[in-house]
Design an enzyme around this catalytic site. Structure first.
Site, PDB file in Angstrom:
ATOM      1  N   TRP A 102       0.822  -1.216   0.000  1.00 25.49           N
ATOM      2  CA  TRP A 102       0.000   0.000   0.000  1.00 25.49           C
ATOM      3  C   TRP A 102       0.842   1.246   0.000  1.00 25.49           C
ATOM      4  O   TRP A 102       0.493   2.241  -0.646  1.00 25.49           O
ATOM      5  CB  TRP A 102      -1.036  -0.034   1.124  1.00 25.49           C
ATOM      6  CG  TRP A 102      -2.107  -1.024   0.769  1.00 25.49           C
ATOM      7  CD1 TRP A 102      -2.351  -2.232   1.363  1.00 25.49           C
ATOM      8  CD2 TRP A 102      -3.022  -0.939  -0.341  1.00 25.49           C
ATOM      9  NE1 TRP A 102      -3.359  -2.891   0.704  1.00 25.49           N
ATOM     10  CE2 TRP A 102      -3.793  -2.126  -0.337  1.00 25.49           C
ATOM     11  CE3 TRP A 102      -3.266   0.003  -1.314  1.00 25.49           C
ATOM     12  CZ2 TRP A 102      -4.788  -2.371  -1.295  1.00 25.49           C
ATOM     13  CZ3 TRP A 102      -4.261  -0.240  -2.274  1.00 25.49           C
ATOM     14  CH2 TRP A 102      -5.013  -1.422  -2.243  1.00 25.49           C
ATOM     15  N   ASP A 173      -1.618   7.079   5.989  1.00 26.84           N
ATOM     16  CA  ASP A 173      -2.690   6.217   5.490  1.00 26.84           C
ATOM     17  C   ASP A 173      -3.010   5.225   6.607  1.00 26.84           C
ATOM     18  O   ASP A 173      -2.249   4.296   6.866  1.00 26.84           O
ATOM     19  CB  ASP A 173      -2.224   5.482   4.230  1.00 26.84           C
ATOM     20  CG  ASP A 173      -3.242   4.446   3.747  1.00 26.84           C
ATOM     21  OD1 ASP A 173      -4.321   4.328   4.353  1.00 26.84           O
ATOM     22  OD2 ASP A 173      -2.932   3.756   2.754  1.00 26.84           O
ATOM     23  N   LYS A 197     -12.782  -1.159   6.643  1.00 25.31           N
ATOM     24  CA  LYS A 197     -12.135  -2.201   7.445  1.00 25.31           C
ATOM     25  C   LYS A 197     -12.503  -2.035   8.921  1.00 25.31           C
ATOM     26  O   LYS A 197     -13.048  -2.935   9.544  1.00 25.31           O
ATOM     27  CB  LYS A 197     -10.629  -2.154   7.248  1.00 25.31           C
ATOM     28  CG  LYS A 197     -10.250  -2.349   5.778  1.00 25.31           C
ATOM     29  CD  LYS A 197      -8.788  -2.086   5.542  1.00 25.31           C
ATOM     30  CE  LYS A 197      -8.476  -1.893   4.075  1.00 25.31           C
ATOM     31  NZ  LYS A 197      -8.839  -3.032   3.236  1.00 25.31           N
TER      32      LYS A 197
HETATM   33  N1  PMP Z   1      -4.384   1.733   1.970  1.00 26.12           N
HETATM   34  C1  PMP Z   1      -4.452   0.609   2.692  1.00 26.12           C
HETATM   35  C2  PMP Z   1      -3.530   0.434   3.860  1.00 26.12           C
HETATM   36  C3  PMP Z   1      -5.372  -0.378   2.352  1.00 26.12           C
HETATM   37  O1  PMP Z   1      -5.443  -1.510   3.062  1.00 26.12           O
HETATM   38  C4  PMP Z   1      -6.242  -0.173   1.248  1.00 26.12           C
HETATM   39  C5  PMP Z   1      -7.311  -1.168   0.849  1.00 26.12           C
HETATM   40  N2  PMP Z   1      -7.081  -2.475   1.111  1.00 26.12           N
HETATM   41  C6  PMP Z   1      -6.105   0.996   0.517  1.00 26.12           C
HETATM   42  C7  PMP Z   1      -5.190   1.943   0.926  1.00 26.12           C
HETATM   43  C8  PMP Z   1      -6.969   1.278  -0.674  1.00 26.12           C
HETATM   44  O2  PMP Z   1      -8.219   1.576  -0.216  1.00 26.12           O
HETATM   45  P1  PMP Z   1      -9.487   1.824  -1.153  1.00 26.12           P
HETATM   46  O3  PMP Z   1      -9.903   0.504  -1.669  1.00 26.12           O
HETATM   47  O4  PMP Z   1     -10.455   2.463  -0.197  1.00 26.12           O
HETATM   48  O5  PMP Z   1      -9.065   2.755  -2.231  1.00 26.12           O
END
Ligand code: PMP
Length: 362
Positions: A102, A173, A197
């Site tokens: 990520w 994030d 989440k």
């Molecule tokens: N950052 C992290 C740490 C994530 O776990 C995720 C999704 N699994 C995202 C960003 C992306 O999120 P989204 O699907 O809401 O764009």
């Protein structure tokens, strides 16, 4: 009806009490004779629920008065682009700590729009650990320092924020560990998190941003990509994802009624310990992906002696109503996601299943 133990990495499990309340209010929200999906986002009922959700998040995380709470769309992925658009002036550079999939996704987006330095990468160790302080070489002139407080795919979590140069704004994030423990928001310039989440369903992203950052946002950004404009309209420039915000509001009330983020932290530690103890006590049958000092309480990643056994494990676990344990294809193996709403009994059931599976197959 019978609910399973849902280990999915996101969207993840929601509190049963929240789902029941949503069901009970579905046809008539707050005496309106309409569902919350049918009321106007300009109605007093909607404004009240938006402001209550914001107030509850402030209370839960002890957010200081000089921060704004925003509810936006586009997921955390859109924040990968919006953060640099808003917070990195033309010609400036931003530091990103490269800890896993990520963080890398965030770097990729920020690179399209300007200069980025990826620092402290642990990629050569296959992202099994977070960098040590000594491995982080900060740019004292960076527009901001970005980190990923929990790497959902690799299962790594920062126990405390990285300490960058004091004047460099810290951007986080927190998609996969928001509201899972108390944090000191005053250390951050901005925190963003997709809700799906730890805080609700998909469709809404939470942003906590310090006031003074709004003043330096470049002019002429498209309105939906401009934090200042979104703050000025109280997240109501256009039609917001009303149902998702309503659900987040219910989850926040549930968290408040269940000991706040301190309560979450206690339960999350207990759940993670149950599963990590099952790994550590297996004599090497189960092998954790993350090194112990970098282990996530939210996503426990582990391998079995063979891929064949991993497939068998997932299948037999499903038969026992333990759902969503297959790991991400980039890491392989298994992943147990233990977000705020995931019950302690579910972690206990998994630990028992792991012991029994090893007894038969070990
Ligand atoms: N950052 C992290 C740490 C994530 O776990 C995720 C999704 N699994 C995202 C960003 C992306 O999120 P989204 O699907 O809401 O764009």
């Amino acid at each position: 009806m019978s609910r399973v133990f849902n280990f999915n990495p996101g969207p993840g499990t929601l509190p049963e009490a929240v789902l029941e309340q949503a069901r009970d209010e579905m046809l008539d929200y707050a005496g309106t004779g309409m569902s919350v999906m049918e009321i106007s986002h300009r109605s007093p009922q909607f404004e009240a629920l938006l402001n209550q959700a914001s107030a509850d998040l402030r209370e839960l995380l002890s957010i200081p008065g000089n921060y704004r709470v925003l509810f936006v769309q586009g997921g955390a992925s859109l924040q990968f682009a919006m953060a640099p658009m808003n917070l990195r002036p033309a010609g400036a550079s931003a530091d990103y700590i490269l800890t896993g999939a990520w963080a890398r996704a965030a770097v990729k987006e920020a690179e399209k729009l300007g200069h980025v330095r990826a620092i402290g990468s642990t990629e050569k160790d296959n992202f099994k650990r977070l960098p040590e302080a000594a491995e982080l070489e900060f740019d004292p002139n960076a527009a901001y320092l970005h980190f990923t407080s929990n790497e959902t795919i690799q299962g790594l979590e920062w126990a405390a924020e990285p300490l960058g140069p004091e004047h460099v704004p810290l951007v986080c994030d927190a998609s996969s560990n928001i509201a899972s423990k108390p944090i000191d928001v005053s250390k951050y310039a901005m925190i963003y998190a997709g809700a799906q989440k730890n805080l609700g369903p998909s469709g809404v992203t939470l942003i906590i941003i310090r006031d003074d950052l709004l003043a330096t946002i470049p002019p002429r950004l498209p309105v939906m990509l401009d934090y200042r404009a979104l703050a000025e309209s109280n997240s109501l420039h256009n039609t917001p994802p009303g149902f998702a915000i309503y659900m987040v509001g219910l989850v926040l009330s549930w968290l408040k009624a269940n000991g706040g983020v301190e309560g979450s932290a206690r339960r999350n530690a207990e759940k993670a310990a149950l599963v990590y103890n099952a790994i550590d006590g297996s004599g090497g049958f189960y092998r954790g992906h993350a090194q112990p000092q970098s282990r996530s309480r939210m996503n426990v990643t582990f391998r079995l002696p063979s891929e064949e056994l991993e497939k068998k494990f997932v299948k037999q676990a499903e038969a026992q109503r333990l759902i969503g344990l297959k790991g991400h294809r980039s890491v392989g193996g298994l992943r147990a996601s233990l977000y705020n709403a995931f019950p302690v009994e579910g972690a206990r059931a998994l630990a028992q299943f792991m012991a029994e599976f090893q007894r038969v197959n070990g």
